[in-house]
Design an enzyme around this catalytic site. Structure first.
Site, PDB file in Angstrom:
ATOM      1  N   ARG A   1      90.751  42.943 111.708  1.00 41.00           N
ATOM      2  CA  ARG A   1      90.001  41.602 111.804  1.00 41.00           C
ATOM      3  C   ARG A   1      89.246  41.519 113.285  1.00 41.00           C
ATOM      4  O   ARG A   1      88.205  40.729 113.174  1.00 41.00           O
ATOM      5  CB  ARG A   1      90.847  40.609 111.540  1.00 41.00           C
ATOM      6  CG  ARG A   1      90.166  39.166 111.050  1.00 41.00           C
ATOM      7  CD  ARG A   1      91.067  38.163 110.376  1.00 41.00           C
ATOM      8  NE  ARG A   1      92.184  37.806 111.276  1.00 41.00           N
ATOM      9  CZ  ARG A   1      92.598  36.834 112.090  1.00 41.00           C
ATOM     10  NH1 ARG A   1      91.723  35.846 112.101  1.00 41.00           N
ATOM     11  NH2 ARG A   1      93.738  36.741 112.461  1.00 41.00           N
TER      12      ARG A   1
ATOM     13  N   HIS B   1      85.370  40.270 113.803  1.00 40.24           N
ATOM     14  CA  HIS B   1      85.125  39.111 114.618  1.00 40.24           C
ATOM     15  C   HIS B   1      84.383  39.475 115.857  1.00 40.24           C
ATOM     16  O   HIS B   1      83.776  38.638 116.257  1.00 40.24           O
ATOM     17  CB  HIS B   1      86.285  38.359 115.096  1.00 40.24           C
ATOM     18  CG  HIS B   1      87.133  37.580 114.136  1.00 40.24           C
ATOM     19  ND1 HIS B   1      87.959  36.422 114.117  1.00 40.24           N
ATOM     20  CD2 HIS B   1      87.262  37.688 112.501  1.00 40.24           C
ATOM     21  CE1 HIS B   1      88.264  35.774 113.077  1.00 40.24           C
ATOM     22  NE2 HIS B   1      87.986  36.736 112.187  1.00 40.24           N
TER      23      HIS B   1
ATOM     24  N   GLY C   1      77.156  40.736 118.068  1.00 39.36           N
ATOM     25  CA  GLY C   1      77.097  42.072 117.596  1.00 39.36           C
ATOM     26  C   GLY C   1      78.563  42.994 117.990  1.00 39.36           C
ATOM     27  O   GLY C   1      79.326  42.372 118.754  1.00 39.36           O
TER      28      GLY C   1
ATOM     29  N   SER D   1      82.627  41.984 122.966  1.00 43.98           N
ATOM     30  CA  SER D   1      82.914  40.737 123.686  1.00 43.98           C
ATOM     31  C   SER D   1      84.286  39.826 123.347  1.00 43.98           C
ATOM     32  O   SER D   1      84.601  39.026 124.082  1.00 43.98           O
ATOM     33  CB  SER D   1      81.683  39.795 123.418  1.00 43.98           C
ATOM     34  OG  SER D   1      81.224  39.647 122.046  1.00 43.98           O
TER      35      SER D   1
ATOM     36  N   ASN E   1      89.857  32.869 116.544  1.00 36.17           N
ATOM     37  CA  ASN E   1      90.377  33.927 116.947  1.00 36.17           C
ATOM     38  C   ASN E   1      91.808  33.807 117.656  1.00 36.17           C
ATOM     39  O   ASN E   1      92.396  34.819 118.217  1.00 36.17           O
ATOM     40  CB  ASN E   1      89.320  34.421 118.172  1.00 36.17           C
ATOM     41  CG  ASN E   1      88.070  34.978 117.703  1.00 36.17           C
ATOM     42  OD1 ASN E   1      88.216  35.758 116.491  1.00 36.17           O
ATOM     43  ND2 ASN E   1      86.988  34.710 118.486  1.00 36.17           N
TER      44      ASN E   1
ATOM     45  N   HIS F   1      91.078  41.634 102.938  1.00 35.19           N
ATOM     46  CA  HIS F   1      92.177  40.728 102.770  1.00 35.19           C
ATOM     47  C   HIS F   1      93.247  41.349 101.677  1.00 35.19           C
ATOM     48  O   HIS F   1      94.221  40.459 101.543  1.00 35.19           O
ATOM     49  CB  HIS F   1      91.477  39.511 102.072  1.00 35.19           C
ATOM     50  CG  HIS F   1      90.971  38.507 103.170  1.00 35.19           C
ATOM     51  ND1 HIS F   1      90.279  37.490 102.695  1.00 35.19           N
ATOM     52  CD2 HIS F   1      90.629  38.602 104.410  1.00 35.19           C
ATOM     53  CE1 HIS F   1      89.505  36.642 103.701  1.00 35.19           C
ATOM     54  NE2 HIS F   1      89.928  37.375 104.742  1.00 35.19           N
ATOM     55  N   THR F   2      93.126  42.467 101.545  1.00 41.03           N
ATOM     56  CA  THR F   2      94.259  43.404 100.978  1.00 41.03           C
ATOM     57  C   THR F   2      95.278  43.121 101.544  1.00 41.03           C
ATOM     58  O   THR F   2      96.640  43.801 101.348  1.00 41.03           O
ATOM     59  CB  THR F   2      93.779  44.482 100.067  1.00 41.03           C
ATOM     60  OG1 THR F   2      94.715  44.964  99.447  1.00 41.03           O
ATOM     61  CG2 THR F   2      93.517  45.715 101.310  1.00 41.03           C
TER      62      THR F   2
ATOM     63  N   ASP G   1      97.836  39.358  99.931  1.00 43.54           N
ATOM     64  CA  ASP G   1      98.027  40.201  98.778  1.00 43.54           C
ATOM     65  C   ASP G   1      99.660  40.006  98.500  1.00 43.54           C
ATOM     66  O   ASP G   1     100.195  41.196  98.926  1.00 43.54           O
ATOM     67  CB  ASP G   1      97.378  41.492  99.141  1.00 43.54           C
ATOM     68  CG  ASP G   1      97.413  42.328  97.892  1.00 43.54           C
ATOM     69  OD1 ASP G   1      98.008  41.948  96.784  1.00 43.54           O
ATOM     70  OD2 ASP G   1      96.963  43.575  97.971  1.00 43.54           O
TER      71      ASP G   1
ATOM     72  N   SER H   1     102.028  43.608  98.429  1.00 39.93           N
ATOM     73  CA  SER H   1     101.677  44.772  99.160  1.00 39.93           C
ATOM     74  C   SER H   1     100.676  44.340 100.394  1.00 39.93           C
ATOM     75  O   SER H   1      99.906  44.871 100.588  1.00 39.93           O
ATOM     76  CB  SER H   1     100.840  45.454  98.121  1.00 39.93           C
ATOM     77  OG  SER H   1      99.681  44.691  97.782  1.00 39.93           O
TER      78      SER H   1
END
Length: 327
Positions: A66, A70, A76, A80, A97, A195-196, A246, A249
């Protein structure tokens, strides 16, 4: 004759412009194997640290993945999100964050790379390689990571709040936000599959359980049996408890996410929203009914696409010595 030569020259210039400037990888200065000569062991060094980390703390896979998301969606893919601020006004201080973890792993990798080849590998590239390795270790998809990014010098909390997509986003917001970053609808539904792995804090979806329209009601798009289970873990107003995104798992990168979404058990509104668009719904159904037949290969392609957002290359930006501060 002169006109013909002029036309040929202009045509060749146009071809070069298309190949060099408009191509999303070459134009941005990214390529697979960018460090082949300057730091040939770069990816091996990253992988060694990640393998060690995953063996001891597998739950860091999701926040490290993640972290790359983010980073790319704010200014980009230029590192940062890693910068600190003495006044707590950097991207990492923004509420979305504050649940990121694993910054010490990035620092550990950077330290190892600085010993092997000082001032060569950017923090932005470390994030991209780490995102691949936490997914690929041990049984997830593998893709070749384009490298050559340089690090930005600015990190602003307001920009993070403006650019990071909230878990309450509907399909229109999701599509427009991805489009603004140069990503397709397919990229949206594929990358949502991240998101698994990982967890979700109750505060990110409690409105779906207790006050969806401001009348003390529940989200009608969420499976009622799932609502009952979630209410057992998340009480009204709970902002700290977390649940598996999930269930069963959440440490394993697999296709289970799409099965859950198809059953109306996507944890966040942004997950459920994938059923509100013909293209995203078709992809969800395909992966749910074919055991993720194309998900792994698709995920690698979309991660490469995301990794091209707003990169700094050439002489832009810098190569930080420490990822948490500018040189």
């Amino acid at each position: 004759m002169a006109t013909s030569k002029l036309f040929s020259f202009l045509f060749l210039q146009l071809i070069m412009f298309v190949l060099v400037v408009l191509h999303p990888a070459n134009g941005q200065g990214l390529k697979v194997g960018f460090y082949a000569n300057t730091c040939p062991e770069a990816e091996a060094i990253v992988k060694k640290v990640i393998v060690q980390t995953m063996s001891k703390a597998p739950t860091l896979a999701a926040p490290l993945l993640r972290m790359h998301f983010h980073d790319c969606f704010v200014r980009g893919c230029e590192g940062s999100v890693l910068l600190n601020s003495s006044t707590n006004q950097a991207e990492k201080n923004a509420v979305p964050n504050q649940t990121l973890r694993g910054f010490q792993i990035i620092d550990k990798i950077k330290s190892a790379l600085e010993k092997a080849c000082p001032d060569v590998v950017s923090c932005a590239d470390i994030l991209a390689i780490v995102a691949r390795d936490v997914v690929a270790t041990p049984k997830g998809p593998f893709w070749e990571v384009e490298t050559g990014r340089r690090d930005g010098r600015v990190s602003n909390i307001t920009e993070a709040l403006q650019n990071l997509i909230p878990p309450t986003a509907n399909i229109s917001t999701l599509k427009s936000d991805f489009q603004r970053k140069g990503l397709s609808v397919k990229d949206l539904v594929v990358l949502s599959g991240g998101h698994t792995i990982g967890i979700g804090h109750c505060g990110g979806f409690s409105n779906r359980l207790y006050n969806f329209t401001g009348k003390g009601d529940t989200d009608p798009t969420l499976d009622p049996n799932y609502i009952t289970k979630l209410k057992m873990k998340c009480k009204a107003g709970d902002q700290t408890t977390f649940v598996e995104m999930d269930p069963g798992s959440f440490k394993t990168f697999d296709d289970g996410y799409y099965t859950l979404v198809a059953k109306r058990r996507g944890l966040f509104q942004s997950d459920a929203a994938l059923l509100d668009d013909a293209e995203t719904k078709a992809y969800v159904k395909l992966q749910a009914t074919t055991r993720g037949s194309t998900f792994f290969s698709d995920f690698g392609v979309s991660m490469v696409n995301m990794g091209r957002i707003g990169v700094l290359t050439g002489k832009d930006g810098e190569i930080r010595k420490q990822c948490s501060r500018v040189n």
